[in-house]
Design a protein around this motif. Structure first.
Motif, PDB file in Angstrom:
ATOM      1  N   CYS A  66       0.833  -1.214   0.000  1.00 17.38           N
ATOM      2  CA  CYS A  66       0.000   0.000   0.000  1.00 17.38           C
ATOM      3  C   CYS A  66       0.869   1.267   0.000  1.00 17.38           C
ATOM      4  CB  CYS A  66      -0.899   0.029   1.220  1.00 17.38           C
ATOM      5  SG  CYS A  66      -1.685  -1.509   1.593  1.00 17.38           S
TER       6      CYS A  66
ATOM      7  N   SER B  34      -7.691  -2.258  -6.136  1.00 16.76           N
ATOM      8  CA  SER B  34      -6.643  -3.222  -5.832  1.00 16.76           C
ATOM      9  C   SER B  34      -6.651  -4.407  -6.795  1.00 16.76           C
ATOM     10  CB  SER B  34      -6.792  -3.693  -4.392  1.00 16.76           C
ATOM     11  OG  SER B  34      -8.073  -4.226  -4.203  1.00 16.76           O
ATOM     12  N   HIS B 164       3.673   5.777   4.521  1.00 21.07           N
ATOM     13  CA  HIS B 164       3.854   5.693   3.073  1.00 21.07           C
ATOM     14  C   HIS B 164       5.193   6.282   2.651  1.00 21.07           C
ATOM     15  CE1 HIS B 164      -0.734   5.387   2.200  1.00 21.07           C
ATOM     16  NE2 HIS B 164      -0.200   4.253   2.540  1.00 21.07           N
TER      17      HIS B 164
END
Lengths: 89, 236
Positions: A66, B34, B164
């Motif tokens: 992710c 996804s 991230h």
């Protein structure tokens, strides 16, 4: 149960930390024989080091999966087709 | 090769353009999901040079292939150049596709090879080498962990935007062949066998490098997420 696994590991009848670690990718790919995979799971459940390491290993994979979207350039396909029009002769 | 084999691209009717734009938008937006449905390609048509079949391949595969190339190169303009070159080579070499792998595996192998060649040419080197990756693996004594892993702080893990950035920084630092395997296997979720075919190595070699890459990523993230290390030293 934990004691049995520990004794088996010490006697070399069950995988130790190093072996479990070396084959983690195979384990996660599901390529290990069922019996070996079960031994891995028993070890990970029992071992105070391999348990947290495996959790972090799995967490790392999840975070990698992710790790942000790639922004696609506008007209990406159109530009590619235009390029092919000019050059694919 | 037939002259102007892609002439169909010049002659699209307005209706065809409308269909094309709709398909493109659908493809780009589905890339954000996804698991978008996998398109099916008419191999026989592609092998005999069918223009519509090739256009469909370009439209369907551009977004995903671009993502892989961009993640390897980290440069938008060069990634688009490599994407175009990939399809050009695929078009010109379609007769060399032997059906021993999936069409997309063959196509991605071309793209990855071009991207890696571009990376070597530009000399944009990763900051870690193979020895660094080796040092980032856990140590063992007589088969047992030498040091117990530190627990990761759930509060730090919960900071999503920071997470991230840290993961991205860590991936970029990996040596190129490790990074490529992480991109293909863990981010794009190709199977191990597909990745092996794309890279021309065995599945076992993919798993070994993938495992080392994950170990190195875990080690870099550990410097940030563990309770005992408040700084992000490993990623600086």
């Amino acid at each position: 149960m934990k004691l049995i696994v520990m004794i088996k590991t010490l006697l070399g009848f069950a995988p130790n930390c190093e072996k479990v670690n070396a084959f983690l990718a195979d384990y996660m790919d599901g390529t290990l024989p069922e019996k070996t995979a079960k031994q891995f799971e028993d070890h990970i459940d029992m071992c105070k080091c391999c348990g947290p390491y495996f959790e972090q290993y799995r967490e790392t994979i999840d975070m990698t999966r992710c790790c942000g979207e790639v922004k696609l350039p506008e007209e990406l396909v159109e530009h590619t087709l235009t390029f092919l029009r000019k050059n694919a002769k | 090769m037939e002259p102007d084999r892609l002439g169909f691209l010049k002659m699209r009717s307005p209706l065809c353009n409308l269909f094309y734009m709709a398909t493109t938008k659908a493809t780009v937006s589905s890339a954000a999901n996804s698991s978008p449905p996998k398109p099916e390609y008419d191999l026989e048509a592609l092998l005999r040079g069918d223009e519509e079949a090739f256009e469909y391949l370009v439209v369907q595969e551009s977004p995903r292939l671009y993502r892989v190339i961009f993640r390897i190169l980290g440069d938008e303009e060069e990634s688009q150049n490599i994407l175009q070159e990939t399809f050009l080579q695929a078009f010109q070499r379609m007769d060399t596709f032997r059906k021993e792998s999936k069409l997309t595996t063959w196509l991605y192998a071309i793209g990855i090879n071009l991207a890696r060649a571009s990376l070597r040419k530009s000399k944009r080197l990763s900051s870690l080498n193979d020895q660094d990756v080796e040092r980032m693996q856990p140590s063992f004594s007589k088969g047992m962990f030498l040091e117990s892993p530190h627990h990761w702080d759930p509060l730090k893990l919960a900071e999503q935007s920071d997470r991230h950035r840290l993961v991205h920084q860590a991936i970029v630092k990996l040596p190129e062949d490790y990074k490529t395997i992480v991109i293909l296997r863990d981010i794009e979720e190709h199977s191990t066998d597909e990745v092996a075919k794309m890279l021309g190595i065995t599945s076992g070699a993919v798993r070994v490098r993938l495992h080392r890459a994950r170990g190195a990523l875990r080690s870099m993230l550990d410097a940030h997420f563990s309770h005992s290390n408040p700084s992000s030293e490993g990623l600086s």
